[in-house]
Design a protein around this motif. Structure first.
Motif, PDB file in Angstrom:
ATOM      1  N   GLN A  24       0.846  -1.184   0.000  1.00 45.50           N
ATOM      2  CA  GLN A  24       0.000   0.000   0.000  1.00 45.50           C
ATOM      3  C   GLN A  24       0.883   1.235   0.000  1.00 45.50           C
ATOM      4  OE1 GLN A  24      -3.019   0.269   3.060  1.00 45.50           O
ATOM      5  NE2 GLN A  24      -4.190   1.716   1.816  1.00 45.50           N
ATOM      6  N   ALA A  25       0.936   1.889  -1.140  1.00 45.10           N
ATOM      7  CA  ALA A  25       1.697   3.128  -1.250  1.00 45.10           C
ATOM      8  C   ALA A  25       0.905   4.265  -0.599  1.00 45.10           C
ATOM      9  CB  ALA A  25       1.966   3.433  -2.710  1.00 45.10           C
ATOM     10  N   PRO A  26       1.584   5.321  -0.178  1.00 43.43           N
ATOM     11  CA  PRO A  26       0.890   6.452   0.444  1.00 43.43           C
ATOM     12  C   PRO A  26      -0.225   7.005  -0.436  1.00 43.43           C
ATOM     13  CG  PRO A  26       3.246   6.664   0.742  1.00 43.43           C
ATOM     14  CD  PRO A  26       3.041   5.513  -0.182  1.00 43.43           C
ATOM     15  N   GLY A  27      -1.431   7.065   0.103  1.00 43.73           N
ATOM     16  CA  GLY A  27      -2.558   7.617  -0.625  1.00 43.73           C
ATOM     17  C   GLY A  27      -3.161   6.713  -1.680  1.00 43.73           C
ATOM     18  N   LYS A  28      -2.728   5.459  -1.723  1.00 39.52           N
ATOM     19  CA  LYS A  28      -3.229   4.543  -2.746  1.00 39.52           C
ATOM     20  C   LYS A  28      -3.827   3.302  -2.115  1.00 39.52           C
ATOM     21  CE  LYS A  28      -0.120   6.045  -6.425  1.00 39.52           C
ATOM     22  NZ  LYS A  28       0.819   5.611  -7.493  1.00 39.52           N
ATOM     23  N   GLN A  29      -4.540   2.536  -2.938  1.00 34.87           N
ATOM     24  CA  GLN A  29      -5.123   1.291  -2.461  1.00 34.87           C
ATOM     25  C   GLN A  29      -4.070   0.203  -2.354  1.00 34.87           C
ATOM     26  OE1 GLN A  29      -8.392   0.408  -5.133  1.00 34.87           O
ATOM     27  NE2 GLN A  29      -9.844   1.355  -3.714  1.00 34.87           N
ATOM     28  N   ARG A  30      -4.363  -0.731  -1.503  1.00 35.76           N
ATOM     29  CA  ARG A  30      -3.474  -1.878  -1.329  1.00 35.76           C
ATOM     30  C   ARG A  30      -3.533  -2.769  -2.575  1.00 35.76           C
ATOM     31  NH1 ARG A  30      -4.120  -4.401   4.450  1.00 35.76           N
ATOM     32  NH2 ARG A  30      -6.249  -4.573   3.715  1.00 35.76           N
ATOM     33  N   THR A  65       8.051   2.320  -2.115  1.00 35.02           N
ATOM     34  CA  THR A  65       7.807   2.793  -0.755  1.00 35.02           C
ATOM     35  C   THR A  65       6.361   2.546  -0.341  1.00 35.02           C
ATOM     36  OG1 THR A  65       9.521   4.481  -0.815  1.00 35.02           O
ATOM     37  CG2 THR A  65       7.678   4.876   0.683  1.00 35.02           C
ATOM     38  N   GLY A  66       6.184   2.147   0.915  1.00 32.38           N
ATOM     39  CA  GLY A  66       4.844   1.932   1.437  1.00 32.38           C
ATOM     40  C   GLY A  66       4.846   0.866   2.505  1.00 32.38           C
ATOM     41  N   VAL A  67       3.643   0.486   2.889  1.00 34.10           N
ATOM     42  CA  VAL A  67       3.468  -0.574   3.878  1.00 34.10           C
ATOM     43  C   VAL A  67       3.248  -1.896   3.150  1.00 34.10           C
ATOM     44  CG1 VAL A  67       2.062  -1.424   5.787  1.00 34.10           C
ATOM     45  CG2 VAL A  67       2.515   1.024   5.569  1.00 34.10           C
ATOM     46  N   TYR A  68       3.994  -2.889   3.559  1.00 33.76           N
ATOM     47  CA  TYR A  68       3.863  -4.232   2.986  1.00 33.76           C
ATOM     48  C   TYR A  68       3.199  -5.135   4.015  1.00 33.76           C
ATOM     49  CZ  TYR A  68       6.664  -2.938  -1.007  1.00 33.76           C
ATOM     50  OH  TYR A  68       7.116  -2.338  -2.159  1.00 33.76           O
ATOM     51  N   CYS A  69       2.106  -5.737   3.604  1.00 39.38           N
ATOM     52  CA  CYS A  69       1.326  -6.601   4.489  1.00 39.38           C
ATOM     53  C   CYS A  69       1.342  -8.035   3.969  1.00 39.38           C
ATOM     54  CB  CYS A  69      -0.121  -6.144   4.573  1.00 39.38           C
ATOM     55  SG  CYS A  69      -0.366  -4.602   5.443  1.00 39.38           S
TER      56      CYS A  69
END
Length: 118
Positions: A39-45, A90-94
């Motif tokens: 999930q990048a900043p401001g975007k959908q997962r 860059t972003g959160v990886y789940c």
């Protein structure tokens, strides 16, 4: 009940590498697919890559040739080797474990932050 715990995120320069790990506790049967979402900043997962119990892999075009997913069925772990990282990674990886077609059998980790500087 399945719990997923990720590790391995961090800050890296463009062109660098990171390895993410996800450990599952509870019962992960051979029906479960395991994978990584971004999930990048401001975007959908979005799905990055997934792997079945038998080793079949599905990955996003944007990471082919750069990221490799692997799974250890005995240890209930899934890893994502990320090479040639770009700022857009860059972003959160789940981490996710799920049985396709059974929404009640879908579990998520808390996520790990990856930041790629230019």
């Amino acid at each position: 009940q399945v719990q997923l715990v990720e590790s391995g995120g961090g800050l890296v320069q463009a062109g660098g590498s990171l390895r993410l790990s996800c450990a599952a506790s509870g019962s992960i049967s051979s029906f479960y697919v395991m994978g990584w979402y971004h999930q990048a900043p401001g975007k959908q997962r979005e799905l990055v890559a997934s792997i079945t119990y038998g080793g079949s892999i599905n990955s996003a075009d944007s990471v082919k040739g750069r990221f490799t997913i692997s799974r250890d069925n005995a240890e209930n772990t899934v890893e994502l080797q990320m090479n040639s990282l770009k700022p857009e990674d860059t972003g959160v990886y789940c981490c996710k474990a799920w049985i396709p077609g059974f929404s009640a059998r879908a579990y998520w980790g808390q996520g790990t932050q990856v930041t790629v500087s230019s």
